[in-house]
Design an enzyme around this catalytic site. Structure first.
Site, mmCIF file in Angstrom:
data_model
loop_
_atom_site.group_PDB
_atom_site.id
_atom_site.type_symbol
_atom_site.label_atom_id
_atom_site.label_comp_id
_atom_site.label_asym_id
_atom_site.label_seq_id
_atom_site.Cartn_x
_atom_site.Cartn_y
_atom_site.Cartn_z
ATOM 1 C CG ASP A 194 -2.021 1.017 1.046
ATOM 2 O OD1 ASP A 194 -2.276 1.289 -0.039
ATOM 3 O OD2 ASP A 194 -2.729 1.135 2.274
ATOM 4 C CG HIS A 212 -4.999 3.734 -3.826
ATOM 5 N ND1 HIS A 212 -3.479 3.949 -3.671
ATOM 6 C CD2 HIS A 212 -5.476 3.098 -2.374
ATOM 7 C CE1 HIS A 212 -3.232 3.648 -2.560
ATOM 8 N NE2 HIS A 212 -4.150 2.909 -1.884
ATOM 9 C CG HIS A 237 -7.020 -1.544 -4.953
ATOM 10 N ND1 HIS A 237 -8.175 -0.980 -4.109
ATOM 11 C CD2 HIS A 237 -6.947 -2.621 -3.959
ATOM 12 C CE1 HIS A 237 -8.754 -1.703 -3.255
ATOM 13 N NE2 HIS A 237 -7.800 -2.660 -3.216
ATOM 14 C CG HIS A 289 -5.953 -1.734 0.063
ATOM 15 N ND1 HIS A 289 -6.861 -1.042 -0.860
ATOM 16 C CD2 HIS A 289 -5.106 -0.708 0.361
ATOM 17 C CE1 HIS A 289 -6.605 0.142 -0.754
ATOM 18 N NE2 HIS A 289 -5.383 0.262 -0.371
#
Length: 356
Positions: free
Chosen positions: A169, A252, A255, A269
């Site tokens: 992340d 992101h 993602h 995540h």
């Protein structure tokens, strides 16, 4: 546009600090709702009991998904019990839920991560999913947590995969902040990037490259070292401030696109973000040496670098195009990139990154 930096009211990190948490809660009331992962009471009951000594505690188990249904359920409990403070204890989705509940009940919130798996703890943001785990929306909150407390011994005792996931992340933070710094895209903080935010994002990335392998080794041994402390800070505080006041871009958003593939739901995540970061680097045509450095780092610590690593064993252009379409939906952060991005470009970047 004004430059804006925001942060939690207080950040506390160190070995065995959970047992001392009462020292940091004196100003927030006596009756608390603790929203906890199912394993928290079993593993950390003594530390929590010591840390909340003198408080009237309403303990409620988190149901596993940061969904509107779960937030409403816990909000009703907070109101019925007339608590004065919300404490979230556990992983990222538990913490996001606690922040949302505190927001809707207008209560202070204390965030206690038991893993360093995401940069969510420090932010004024909750990521909302459907009850089936598909990304739904971002809930932007008016303020950051009042206190964030992270016990590095608990992080060291947790499964190593979570620490590594946090590195995934955090890997995206600098590259997304750098893209947003070019476009001066508004951030979650409500303004453009400060030099501080972009510098913190860069420090997060540099810390991962320098100490990531050593921190993983410490976690594998279940011990707290300076390398572990540095990486926990990079995963949690540096990346948290860096993404929130530096900005989000392609990684992101990609993602979020990957969550439409059921095969990826068993991945964390950060694991999906790590691969998505490589995709962003391909999309923006970064120096191949820099891309290879990021890929090498991921391989060193055990982060995904291919679709197969994410469980996607059958790759087709049509399937990846669906990911790309979700990644480029209206309002997605991919539109903060310093050039126009469409689904076809993202599909090609995903397939190219996969082959790299």
């Amino acid at each position: 546009m004004a430059r804006v930096l925001q942060s939690p009211g207080k950040y506390v990190q160190g070995k065995n600090v959970l047992a001392e948490m009462a020292d940091y809660l004196q100003d927030f009331g006596e009756k608390v709702l603790v929203i906890a992962d199912p394993v928290v009471d079993e593993l950390f009951s003594e530390e929590l009991e010591s840390g909340l000594k003198g408080k009237e505690v309403v303990m409620e188990e988190f149901n596993g998904e940061c969904s509107k249904v779960e937030i409403d359920r816990l909000k009703d409990i907070a109101e019925d019990e007339e608590v004065e403070m919300v404490i979230g204890v556990g992983g990222g989705k538990t913490l996001d839920t606690a922040k949302a509940v505190a927001h809707y009940t207008n209560l202070p919130v204390v965030i206690v991560p038991t893993i360093a798996a995401t940069d969510a703890p420090c932010s004024a943001l909750s990521v909302i999913y459907t009850e089936k785990g598909v990304f739904e929306e971002y809930l932007f909150l008016p303020k950051n947590p009042d206190v964030v407390i992270i016990d590095t011994q608990i992080v060291a005792d947790a499964p190593v995969r979570f620490l590594v996931s946090g590195m995934g992340d955090a890997l995206a933070t600098y590259f997304e902040a750098a893209a947003c710094d070019l476009t001066k895209a508004p951030t979650i903080a409500g303004g453009s990037q400060t030099m501080t935010a972009v510098s913190l994002a860069r420090l997060s990335y540099d810390t991962l490259l320098k100490y990531g392998k050593s921190a993983k080794a410490a976690a594998e041994a279940g011990v707290v070292t300076e390398a572990l402390e540095k990486v926990v800070e990079a995963n949690t505080l540096l990346s948290g401030l860096g993404f929130e006041s530096g900005g989000l871009a392609a990684a992101h958003a990609i993602h979020n696109g990957l969550t439409v593939l059921e095969e990826t739901h068993s991945n964390t995540h950060g694991e999906k973000v790590a691969f998505a970061t490589i995709v962003q680097m391909v999309l923006e045509d970064r120096d191949p040496v820099e891309i290879e450095r990021a890929i090498a780092f991921c391989k060193t610590v055990g982060l995904p670098t291919t679709l197969a690593d994410l469980g996607v064993t059958e790759v087709s252009e049509d399937k990846i195009l669906e990911v790309a379409k979700a990644s480029t939906a209206e309002g997605e952060t991919i539109h903060n990139m310093p050039f126009e991005v469409d689904a076809e470009m993202v599909k090609d970047a995903i397939l190219a990154a996969n082959n790299l």
